[in-house]
Design an enzyme around this catalytic site. Structure first.
Site, PDB file in Angstrom:
ATOM      1  N   GLY A 183       0.743  -1.123   0.064  1.00 21.39           N
ATOM      2  CA  GLY A 183       0.062  -0.027   0.036  1.00 21.39           C
ATOM      3  C   GLY A 183       0.880   1.177   0.150  1.00 21.39           C
ATOM      4  O   GLY A 183       2.016   1.164  -0.450  1.00 21.39           O
ATOM      5  N   ASN A 184       0.201   2.437   0.046  1.00 15.14           N
ATOM      6  CA  ASN A 184       0.939   3.695   0.274  1.00 15.14           C
ATOM      7  C   ASN A 184       0.457   4.610   1.349  1.00 15.14           C
ATOM      8  O   ASN A 184      -0.694   4.293   1.897  1.00 15.14           O
ATOM      9  CB  ASN A 184       1.143   4.301  -0.950  1.00 15.14           C
ATOM     10  CG  ASN A 184      -0.178   4.649  -1.620  1.00 15.14           C
ATOM     11  OD1 ASN A 184      -0.817   5.460  -0.987  1.00 15.14           O
ATOM     12  ND2 ASN A 184      -0.502   4.046  -2.630  1.00 15.14           N
ATOM     13  N   ARG A 185       1.049   5.672   1.353  1.00 10.51           N
ATOM     14  CA  ARG A 185       0.663   6.568   2.878  1.00 10.51           C
ATOM     15  C   ARG A 185      -0.579   7.462   2.532  1.00 10.51           C
ATOM     16  O   ARG A 185      -0.587   8.486   3.195  1.00 10.51           O
ATOM     17  CB  ARG A 185       1.753   7.332   3.334  1.00 10.51           C
ATOM     18  CG  ARG A 185       3.043   6.568   4.007  1.00 10.51           C
ATOM     19  CD  ARG A 185       3.869   7.532   4.566  1.00 10.51           C
ATOM     20  NE  ARG A 185       5.325   6.902   4.638  1.00 10.51           N
ATOM     21  CZ  ARG A 185       5.447   6.083   5.877  1.00 10.51           C
ATOM     22  NH1 ARG A 185       4.640   6.139   6.639  1.00 10.51           N
ATOM     23  NH2 ARG A 185       6.501   5.478   5.764  1.00 10.51           N
TER      24      ARG A 185
END
Ligand code: CTP
Length: 403
Positions: free
Chosen positions: A207-209
């Site tokens: 995923g990512n932020r």
């Protein structure tokens, strides 16, 4: 967007009056001008001093000053307002509004108002459900007054149900909608936002932020301007308060691609604000991967580039906006990206300063258009950045319509 807007708040006798203090704070933080008019019983629930200190204006409650006889000109106050918000609106005041009674200053202001009037009811659940109250609400809607629906939850009576006044943030969202010019009425817009999650196995993902805040702010601003908005949203806890947004929840880049491609066909505008994963695992394991060797190699493959794909199918009148996040040579990369992806412009995000970017309330951006013109902005609230983006979209929509 509320900067300089003149807002009159009408406070009636209800325990929810305490929430008006927070409502005024939010409005003042956004640099709106606020004046308060009350019914006589409102002061049993909130003091005039609290209201006047927070609003930075005297509170209006009587037709005239009992000491020197000065007239409080309700017509002036009503005409001063860009928006009149009656919050909390008690059952008694709703009834008076529906029938045109005029036995206090608040009612005189209501009857004189030419601006949009919003009302946020607050009362016990049975009072709220009563056919008389429901009929009054219907009548007020038929007058064109804007109903800010109450929430469900614990009530002052100890009962639980519908009747709690809407939260101050929700009321502010209704006010924003009222003061925004409907420049995109009849237009359809697609916004994607948030991160994507690419499954490695049933419990793990890449995923990512991204929080999705910027994309939601853009969807809200487009909706305020009158567009019918579809928000394709990756996994995010964030909710939008703005009415008029259809939300489609997705998880992976592939799902986001499918939904966006489908929705884009009928759209005039598409804003690709999502942080779509660039790579996804070649295989997602059916069962949880157990730890064995010291090293684990994951084989990844490129995802479909949604923005680039929409750029290839884009019609002459459709407006396509992309985002870019770079840690170096931002403008140069964005110039290359706007052409390669056939976008109308790219919003280049900054990740350079603290408190800016992922999850933050503020953002600092540059616009790079398809003539490679660069427009740079100062750090602003994400809602203000969204307003700048939508303003630019409106300009492009207009110029494409004139062609
Ligand atoms: N985008 C997309 N589909 C992808 C990847 C990105 O639609 N599979 C979109 C994003 O929503 C954003 C823009 O493309 O609007 C970002 O472009 P991208 O090429 O991913 O740029 P960066 O992430 O900034 O960096 P890089 O160039 O290294 O990929």
């Amino acid at each position: 967007m509320l900067k300089g807007k003149k807002i009159v708040i009408g406070v009636t006798g209800s325990i929810a009056a305490y929430k008006v203090a927070f409502l005024i704070r939010i409005l003042k933080k956004e640099n709106a001008e606020v004046k308060v008019v009350t019914t006589p019983s409102a002061f049993s629930f909130i003091s005039p001093l609290t209201l006047s200190v927070l609003s930075e204006n005297p509170v209006w409650s009587e037709f005239s000053n009992p000491v020197d006889g000065t007239w409080n000109n309700h017509v002036d106050l009503a005409l001063w307002a860009d928006v009149f918000v009656i919050a909390p609106a008690s059952a008694n005041t709703l009834s008076k509004m529906a029938h045109g009674a005029c036995d206090n200053l608040l009612m005189a202001v209501y009857l004189s108002a030419k601006c949009p009037v919003l009302f946020a009811p607050a009362m016990d659940l049975d009072m709220y459900k009563h056919p008389a109250t429901q009929e009054n609400i219907c009548k007020l809607k038929s007058f064109g007054n804007v109903f800010v629906p109450p929430g469900k939850g614990a009530l002052a009576s100890g009962l639980v149900g519908e009747g709690r006044m809407a939260e101050p943030e929700e009321i502010v969202e209704f006010i924003r909608t009222q003061v925004t010019e409907k420049t995109l009425l009849g237009k359809r817009a697609l916004v994607n936002a948030g991160p994507t999650q690419e499954a490695i196995d049933p419990v793990r993902f890449i995923g990512n932020r991204s929080s999705g805040k910027m994309g939601i702010a853009i969807a809200e601003e487009l909706a305020r301007c009158g567009a019918a908005v579809t928000l394709v949203m990756g996994p995010s806890e964030l909710q939008s308060l703005a009415p008029g947004i259809e939300r489609i929840n997705v998880v992976s880049a592939e799902e986001m691609h499918q939904q966006c491609v489908q929705v884009f066909n009928d759209c005039d505008i598409a804003v690709m604000a999502a942080a779509v994963a660039d790579y996804t695992p070649v295989h997602s394991a059916q069962q949880k991967i157990k730890k064995q060797q010291d090293d684990l190699l994951l084989s990844l493959t490129k995802t479909k580039d949604i923005l680039a794909h929409l750029g290839t199918v884009k019609g002459a009148k459709q407006v396509l906006v992309g985002f870019a996040l770079e840690t170096e040579h931002g403008i140069d990369y964005a110039k290359e990206k706007v052409q390669r992806k056939n976008a109308d412009f790219i919003v280049l995000n900054s990740l350079s300063a603290t408190n800016i970017g992922f999850g933050a309330e503020i953002n600092q951006v540059h616009f790079i258009d398809n003539n490679l013109k660069v427009e740079s902005f100062a750090s602003k609230l994400k809602s203000e950045v969204a307003a700048d983006i939508v303003r630019k979209i409106v300009e492009i929509v207009k110029s494409k319509t004139e062609k």
